[in-house]
Design an enzyme around this catalytic site. Structure first.
Site, PDB file in Angstrom:
ATOM      1  N   HIS A  16       7.333  -0.051   1.594  1.00  0.00           N
ATOM      2  CA  HIS A  16       8.586   0.916   1.869  1.00  0.00           C
ATOM      3  C   HIS A  16       9.354   0.016   3.578  1.00  0.00           C
ATOM      4  O   HIS A  16       8.472   0.221   3.732  1.00  0.00           O
ATOM      5  CB  HIS A  16       7.785   2.539   2.136  1.00  0.00           C
ATOM      6  N   CYS A  35       8.486   1.407  11.147  1.00  0.00           N
ATOM      7  CA  CYS A  35       8.647   2.060   9.543  1.00  0.00           C
ATOM      8  C   CYS A  35      10.061   1.807   9.177  1.00  0.00           C
ATOM      9  O   CYS A  35      10.468   1.924   8.720  1.00  0.00           O
ATOM     10  CB  CYS A  35       8.473   3.709   9.746  1.00  0.00           C
ATOM     11  N   HIS A  41       6.909  -2.924   5.112  1.00  0.00           N
ATOM     12  CA  HIS A  41       5.737  -3.152   5.267  1.00  0.00           C
ATOM     13  C   HIS A  41       4.493  -2.033   4.102  1.00  0.00           C
ATOM     14  O   HIS A  41       5.911  -1.189   3.565  1.00  0.00           O
ATOM     15  CB  HIS A  41       4.964  -2.202   6.431  1.00  0.00           C
ATOM     16  N   HIS A  43       1.089   0.268   3.098  1.00  0.00           N
ATOM     17  CA  HIS A  43       0.398   1.556   2.932  1.00  0.00           C
ATOM     18  C   HIS A  43      -0.278   1.528   1.649  1.00  0.00           C
ATOM     19  O   HIS A  43      -0.254   1.118   0.744  1.00  0.00           O
ATOM     20  CB  HIS A  43       0.671   3.028   3.005  1.00  0.00           C
ATOM     21  N   ASP A  81       2.186   2.109  -7.905  1.00  0.00           N
ATOM     22  CA  ASP A  81       1.144   1.479  -7.873  1.00  0.00           C
ATOM     23  C   ASP A  81       1.921  -0.081  -7.594  1.00  0.00           C
ATOM     24  O   ASP A  81       2.558  -0.578  -8.722  1.00  0.00           O
ATOM     25  CB  ASP A  81      -0.637   1.073  -8.502  1.00  0.00           C
ATOM     26  N   HIS A  82       1.973  -1.160  -6.373  1.00  0.00           N
ATOM     27  CA  HIS A  82       2.064  -2.320  -6.341  1.00  0.00           C
ATOM     28  C   HIS A  82       3.891  -2.280  -5.883  1.00  0.00           C
ATOM     29  O   HIS A  82       4.395  -3.529  -6.286  1.00  0.00           O
ATOM     30  CB  HIS A  82       1.194  -3.476  -7.076  1.00  0.00           C
ATOM     31  N   GLU A 126      -1.066   9.152   3.905  1.00  0.00           N
ATOM     32  CA  GLU A 126       0.137   7.545   4.530  1.00  0.00           C
ATOM     33  C   GLU A 126      -1.073   6.874   4.508  1.00  0.00           C
ATOM     34  O   GLU A 126      -1.260   5.504   4.343  1.00  0.00           O
ATOM     35  CB  GLU A 126       0.953   7.360   4.801  1.00  0.00           C
TER      36      GLU A 126
HETATM   37 NI    NI Z   1       5.865   2.951   6.574  1.00  0.00          NI
END
Ligand code: NI
Length: 137
Positions: A16, A35, A41, A43, A81-82, A126
């Site tokens: 995100h 962020c 990037h 998580h 997911d992914h 997160e």
């Molecule tokens: Ni982040």
């Protein structure tokens, strides 16, 4: 009459970027820091889903955990997911993917879909240090 709460944990990985259209580039950088990196990037998220309700005397259970796990995957984790949370997920369109907003969106995805009991809390890690909880009031 006491109430029972049961929690299932599911993991997902996603990327995100935190960037608000309501703020300037400079304000975004100051608020979100790393962020706000333009190319995003990732998580490794951990989602705790807590359901509350009575224990069924016939089964000795509140909800069958395999059934709960399948529902969480169908309604939430399989869809994120992914993926890139900013662009790939229809139910997150227009949402700044902070952990708070993800919890709100996940709540809407799951609330009312449980076969028994009711959704009581979502807790999204997160990272191991940044954790948001959304609770029925
Ligand atoms: Ni982040």
């Amino acid at each position: 009459m006491p109430v029972c709460r049961i929690t299932r944990v599911e993991d997902f990985c996603a990327s995100h970027r935190l960037h608000s259209p309501h703020l300037s580039e400079e304000e975004n950088r100051a608020l979100y820091g790393k962020c706000n990196n333009p190319n995003g990037h990732g998580h490794n998220y951990r989602l705790h889903v807590t359901v509350q309700g009575p224990v069924d005397p016939a089964t000795g259970m509140l909800i069958e955990l395999n059934q709960l796990a399948a529902l969480i995957r169908e309604c939430i984790t399989d869809q994120v997911d992914h993926f890139n949370l900013n662009v790939d997920v229809p139910f997150l369109a227009g949402v700044i993917p902070t952990a708070e907003n993800l919890c709100l969106a996940f709540w809407r995805q799951l609330d009312g879909r449980l076969p028994v009991g009711e959704l009581y809390e979502l807790r999204l890690e997160e990272t191991g240090r940044n954790i948001v909880a959304l609770c029925r009031d």
